[in-house]
Design a protein around this motif. Sequence first.
Motif, mmCIF file in Angstrom:
data_model
loop_
_atom_site.group_PDB
_atom_site.id
_atom_site.type_symbol
_atom_site.label_atom_id
_atom_site.label_comp_id
_atom_site.label_asym_id
_atom_site.label_seq_id
_atom_site.Cartn_x
_atom_site.Cartn_y
_atom_site.Cartn_z
ATOM 1 N N TRP A 134 0.824 -1.203 0.000
ATOM 2 C CA TRP A 134 0.000 0.000 0.000
ATOM 3 C C TRP A 134 0.862 1.259 0.000
ATOM 4 C CZ3 TRP A 134 -0.779 4.209 3.198
ATOM 5 C CH2 TRP A 134 -1.930 4.966 2.948
ATOM 6 N N ARG A 144 -0.065 2.816 -3.335
ATOM 7 C CA ARG A 144 -1.092 3.777 -2.953
ATOM 8 C C ARG A 144 -2.324 3.666 -3.862
ATOM 9 N NH1 ARG A 144 0.471 7.992 0.472
ATOM 10 N NH2 ARG A 144 2.138 7.183 1.807
ATOM 11 N N PRO A 145 -3.069 2.544 -3.816
ATOM 12 C CA PRO A 145 -4.219 2.379 -4.707
ATOM 13 C C PRO A 145 -5.358 3.332 -4.362
ATOM 14 C CG PRO A 145 -4.129 0.604 -3.110
ATOM 15 C CD PRO A 145 -2.882 1.394 -2.917
ATOM 16 N N HIS A 146 -6.074 3.792 -5.404
ATOM 17 C CA HIS A 146 -7.221 4.685 -5.245
ATOM 18 C C HIS A 146 -8.354 4.198 -6.141
ATOM 19 C CE1 HIS A 146 -5.005 7.750 -2.958
ATOM 20 N NE2 HIS A 146 -3.999 7.520 -3.792
ATOM 21 N N ASN A 155 -8.686 7.799 -13.839
ATOM 22 C CA ASN A 155 -7.899 6.873 -13.017
ATOM 23 C C ASN A 155 -6.820 7.679 -12.294
ATOM 24 O OD1 ASN A 155 -6.431 4.821 -11.870
ATOM 25 N ND2 ASN A 155 -5.576 4.058 -13.785
ATOM 26 N N ASN A 189 -4.652 6.708 -10.107
ATOM 27 C CA ASN A 189 -3.493 5.933 -9.666
ATOM 28 C C ASN A 189 -2.268 6.231 -10.519
ATOM 29 O OD1 ASN A 189 -4.615 3.969 -7.531
ATOM 30 N ND2 ASN A 189 -6.085 3.777 -9.200
ATOM 31 N N LYS A 190 -1.131 6.323 -9.852
ATOM 32 C CA LYS A 190 0.126 6.570 -10.555
ATOM 33 C C LYS A 190 0.785 5.291 -11.051
ATOM 34 C CE LYS A 190 1.205 10.669 -7.767
ATOM 35 N NZ LYS A 190 2.200 11.288 -6.857
ATOM 36 N N MET A 238 -1.112 1.977 -11.128
ATOM 37 C CA MET A 238 -2.051 0.889 -11.371
ATOM 38 C C MET A 238 -2.967 1.245 -12.538
ATOM 39 S SD MET A 238 -3.200 -0.417 -7.578
ATOM 40 C CE MET A 238 -3.823 -1.941 -8.281
ATOM 41 N N THR A 249 -2.526 4.525 -16.244
ATOM 42 C CA THR A 249 -2.330 5.396 -15.088
ATOM 43 C C THR A 249 -2.583 6.850 -15.473
ATOM 44 O OG1 THR A 249 0.036 5.549 -15.612
ATOM 45 C CG2 THR A 249 -0.640 3.816 -14.093
ATOM 46 N N PHE A 262 -7.812 -4.297 -11.215
ATOM 47 C CA PHE A 262 -6.655 -3.428 -10.979
ATOM 48 C C PHE A 262 -5.381 -4.229 -11.240
ATOM 49 C CE2 PHE A 262 -10.132 -1.768 -8.559
ATOM 50 C CZ PHE A 262 -9.997 -0.385 -8.603
ATOM 51 N N TYR A 310 -0.969 -3.943 -11.355
ATOM 52 C CA TYR A 310 0.283 -3.232 -11.095
ATOM 53 C C TYR A 310 1.415 -4.076 -11.654
ATOM 54 C CZ TYR A 310 4.338 -1.535 -8.491
ATOM 55 O OH TYR A 310 5.581 -1.055 -8.145
#
Length: 243
Positions: free
Chosen positions: A79, A83-85, A118, A120-121, A123, A153, A199, A201
Amino acid sequence: MENPSRPVTGYPAPNPNGQPAHPYPAPPPPLSQPYHYPPYYQPAAPPLYPNPRRSFFRTLLLVTVAFFVIFGSVLLIFWLVVRPHLPEFQLSSLSVSNFTANQSRVTATWDARYHAYNPNKKMTISYYDVVSFIVFKYDVLTSTQIAPFKQDTRNQTDFTAKFSIIDSYVNGKLVDDLNSERSHGSVTFDVRLEAIAGFRYGGWRARRRLIRVWCNNVPVNVSSSSGGSGNFVGGPRNCKVGM
């Protein structure tokens, strides 16, 4: 002057048997049985071999605790790194045409435009089984399927949804409410969306989850003089997103 012929008396006194008395008393006669001191508590000696069942459960508990500690640490590190959002959605526009409601029958066509982002940086998000709904007072009037799409992303995606019902039967009370709001110049709809989101990564994929999007209380100008057509009031509306 004392008589020298008088015998000298003193301690110890002479024995009546003519034997001189011993200066110290005689020891008591020995007891018939030896004296035993009272017993005292002695802890039991530990067994030479431990209880196998107790050792098994102790080992199992330690392994379980270690597993959860390691698993929680991995999740925390993941996490902090990723840092998922949740994605963000907006309803850019909503229009209705050919709107009629009478005698428990409704006919209308809606056109909705969504804006998805989205945040997320690291994901990417893929959307499957995307379905959108037009809702009035908690009753679903119609729904439509939307083509799957993918967001990289920090990607922004616009897509549309077209709804149509022709002479569809609805509850009579619902028709009365639709016409009542229409008489004031607008009708308030709820626009909702559901999708299966995946999601990712790098080479790691998270379990797919159901995402729900609520765009509630969207007023659309629908007056009798407009021929049953109108657009929603105000600019783009932010929608709530949940899983």
